[in-house]
Design a protein around this motif. Structure first.
Motif, PDB file in Angstrom:
ATOM      1  N   ALA A 230       3.237   5.081  10.870  1.00 56.50           N
ATOM      2  CA  ALA A 230       3.501   4.072  11.900  1.00 56.50           C
ATOM      3  C   ALA A 230       2.318   3.870  12.842  1.00 56.50           C
ATOM      4  O   ALA A 230       2.238   2.833  13.519  1.00 56.50           O
ATOM      5  N   VAL A 231       1.380   4.824  12.881  1.00 51.11           N
ATOM      6  CA  VAL A 231       0.175   4.630  13.688  1.00 51.11           C
ATOM      7  C   VAL A 231      -0.585   3.405  13.184  1.00 51.11           C
ATOM      8  O   VAL A 231      -1.180   2.654  13.962  1.00 51.11           O
ATOM      9  N   ILE A 232      -0.559   3.173  11.878  1.00 50.33           N
ATOM     10  CA  ILE A 232      -1.213   1.987  11.310  1.00 50.33           C
ATOM     11  C   ILE A 232      -0.586   0.723  11.883  1.00 50.33           C
ATOM     12  O   ILE A 232      -1.293  -0.243  12.208  1.00 50.33           O
ATOM     13  N   ILE A 233       0.742   0.719  12.008  1.00 48.72           N
ATOM     14  CA  ILE A 233       1.437  -0.459  12.537  1.00 48.72           C
ATOM     15  C   ILE A 233       0.920  -0.797  13.928  1.00 48.72           C
ATOM     16  O   ILE A 233       0.639  -1.963  14.247  1.00 48.72           O
ATOM     17  N   GLU A 234       0.778   0.230  14.770  1.00 49.23           N
ATOM     18  CA  GLU A 234       0.337   0.014  16.150  1.00 49.23           C
ATOM     19  C   GLU A 234      -1.056  -0.611  16.178  1.00 49.23           C
ATOM     20  O   GLU A 234      -1.309  -1.564  16.914  1.00 49.23           O
ATOM     21  N   TYR A 235      -1.963  -0.072  15.385  1.00 45.45           N
ATOM     22  CA  TYR A 235      -3.316  -0.614  15.332  1.00 45.45           C
ATOM     23  C   TYR A 235      -3.321  -2.022  14.728  1.00 45.45           C
ATOM     24  O   TYR A 235      -3.971  -2.930  15.253  1.00 45.45           O
ATOM     25  N   ALA A 236      -2.614  -2.190  13.609  1.00 47.68           N
ATOM     26  CA  ALA A 236      -2.656  -3.452  12.872  1.00 47.68           C
ATOM     27  C   ALA A 236      -2.038  -4.602  13.660  1.00 47.68           C
ATOM     28  O   ALA A 236      -2.340  -5.773  13.388  1.00 47.68           O
ATOM     29  N   ASP A 237      -1.188  -4.293  14.625  1.00 47.93           N
ATOM     30  CA  ASP A 237      -0.643  -5.350  15.471  1.00 47.93           C
ATOM     31  C   ASP A 237      -1.710  -5.955  16.377  1.00 47.93           C
ATOM     32  O   ASP A 237      -1.556  -7.094  16.847  1.00 47.93           O
ATOM     33  N   THR A 238      -2.790  -5.196  16.624  1.00 48.33           N
ATOM     34  CA  THR A 238      -3.834  -5.642  17.541  1.00 48.33           C
ATOM     35  C   THR A 238      -5.094  -6.105  16.829  1.00 48.33           C
ATOM     36  O   THR A 238      -5.736  -7.081  17.236  1.00 48.33           O
ATOM     37  N   MET A 239      -5.474  -5.408  15.732  1.00 49.45           N
ATOM     38  CA  MET A 239      -6.755  -5.688  15.088  1.00 49.45           C
ATOM     39  C   MET A 239      -6.664  -5.417  13.593  1.00 49.45           C
ATOM     40  O   MET A 239      -5.793  -4.657  13.144  1.00 49.45           O
ATOM     41  N   PRO A 240      -7.557  -6.003  12.785  1.00 51.01           N
ATOM     42  CA  PRO A 240      -7.592  -5.667  11.361  1.00 51.01           C
ATOM     43  C   PRO A 240      -7.834  -4.165  11.197  1.00 51.01           C
ATOM     44  O   PRO A 240      -8.734  -3.598  11.821  1.00 51.01           O
ATOM     45  N   THR A 241      -7.021  -3.528  10.343  1.00 52.39           N
ATOM     46  CA  THR A 241      -7.051  -2.069  10.221  1.00 52.39           C
ATOM     47  C   THR A 241      -7.176  -1.679   8.751  1.00 52.39           C
ATOM     48  O   THR A 241      -6.448  -2.190   7.891  1.00 52.39           O
TER      49      THR A 241
END
Length: 401
Positions: A230-241
């Motif tokens: 879910a850490v990916i979700i948090e980042y991907a909501d803001t920037m390309p991850t």
């Protein structure tokens, strides 16, 4: 006999003719040089040749990255380097074959800590499978690699403090890092990395950094839970991850079902692509929901010299194009504050109402081989074998390329 006037006139005509030839030659050289420069400008040279901007409007923004497999400078590589006149330059002496100047970033998996004061022989490392890469290699690493993943099963070999020292030693050399040896370390598993883009205006262009998310998961001993992913979700909501997991059974030619499921979950969480490693063999690529996955790239710089499977690697060449160029200027202005600080980056992006940058991708593949202790560009036969293992054509077709 010619008069003095006639002689002077002939000399004048001769001088004029020579001058005209020289002028045409100079003009020809200028045109040739300009054409050559336009056709093949080294990326690094753009930093020193930025054209004057006559408009603040961004017309396009592009970048080119190369993802590599495992890199390692301990154990026998350190022995070979110390025996060479080149010393710490030894492992890198053929990297020019991969046209580094044409890339904005090289990104690889750094499979060792780089801690000070560790004294282990290669035999001791081999027996214990406990590694360390001497920090004296890092200035040379920095000449080639922009960012490295520390999300693997060896970066904690010398303990927690040595891991922190590795981060510090990388930062001193300007090498960006991301990833954790424990997938439960949600503060470290992902990081904001600032990578160069070529930003074009109505007239002129420049190179400037834009922030992206990079995540490195060590899943060798502990499978990431849904909470970890879910850490990916948090980042991907803001920037390309982008995600570089380290997982799977070593020395296999394909992924197991558990790894396929886990990498699919990472795409489902918002990863732009998944760039896997750990098996020390090249494994296939896949298109999943329109996103690129490679299960293992193999060894790029490593001391495993036993069989061809361990001495070759795949390299993924990615060209990125920003779709919403109008958002570039805002992200560029906060890039310095974003670096290594997701919370602040997220806050600034929200306060300025910045839309998430949207990228399109064009993929290519390259190959390497290091059976003679030095990594080099793969020959045509080796490259075709690597391409076949990757299932490259089928994946590219599925991605519409």
């Amino acid at each position: 006999m010619k008069s003095d006037f006639g002689i002077k006139r002939e000399r004048s005509h001769l001088s004029l003719a020579i001058g005209s030839v020289l002028l045409l030659l100079i003009v020809g050289i200028i045109v040739w040089a300009t054409t050559l420069q336009r056709e093949n400008v080294p990326i690094k040279n753009l930093k020193n040749s930025t054209s004057k901007q006559t408009s603040a409007k961004v017309s396009a923004a592009t970048s080119r990255w190369m993802f590599m497999g495992d890199i390692f400078f301990g154990r026998y590589i350190d022995d070979w380097s110390k025996a060479s006149d080149l010393k710490e330059k030894y492992p890198f002496q053929r990297l020019h074959e991969f046209d580094r100047n044409q890339y904005n970033a090289w990104i690889a998996n750094f499979e060792c800590p780089a801690a000070d004061g560790v004294n282990m022989t290669s035999a001791q490392m081999d027996q214990a499978l406990s590694f360390n890469c001497p920090p004296r290699y890092l200035p040379e690493v920095a000449q080639w690699f922009t960012a490295v993943s520390l999300g693997n099963n060896h970066t904690d070999n010398q303990g927690v403090e040595a891991f922190k020292q590795t981060q510090q030693n990388l930062a001193k050399q300007g090498i960006q890092y991301f990833g954790a040896y424990d997938p439960r370390d949600h503060e470290t598993v992902c990081n904001v990395v600032v990578l160069d883009f070529v930003i074009k205006y109505d007239s002129g262009q420049k190179i400037a950094g834009l922030p992206v998310g990079l995540c490195g998961y060590n899943a060798v001993f502990r499978i990431p839970t849904d909470q970890d992913i879910a850490v990916i979700i948090e980042y991907a909501d803001t920037m390309p991850t982008f995600v570089m997991p380290h997982m799977g059974v070593e020395y296999k030619t394909g992924p197991d079902e558990l790894r396929v499921t886990t990498y699919h979950k990472m795409i489902d969480a918002g990863a732009e692509m998944v760039i896997g490693n750990h098996p020390h063999y090249i494994q296939p690529t896949e298109a999943y929901k329109g996103k690129f996955i490679i299960y293992s790239m193999g060894n790029f710089i490593f001391d495993q010299q036993v069989r061809p499977e361990k001495t070759r690697s795949a390299m993924i060449d990615v060209r990125l194009h920003v779709q919403n160029a109008e958002a570039v200027d805002g992200w560029e202005k906060i890039a310095a504050s974003c670096k290594n600080n997701f919370t602040e980056c997220q806050r600034l992006a929200k306060s300025k109402n910045l839309p998430k940058l949207a990228f399109t991708y064009k993929f290519d593949m390259h190959g390497s081989e290091d059976s003679n202790k030095l990594v080099r560009s793969a020959n045509e036969s080796e490259l075709q074998s690597i391409k076949q293992r990757l299932n490259w054509d089928a994946t590219m077709h599925a991605l519409g390329q």
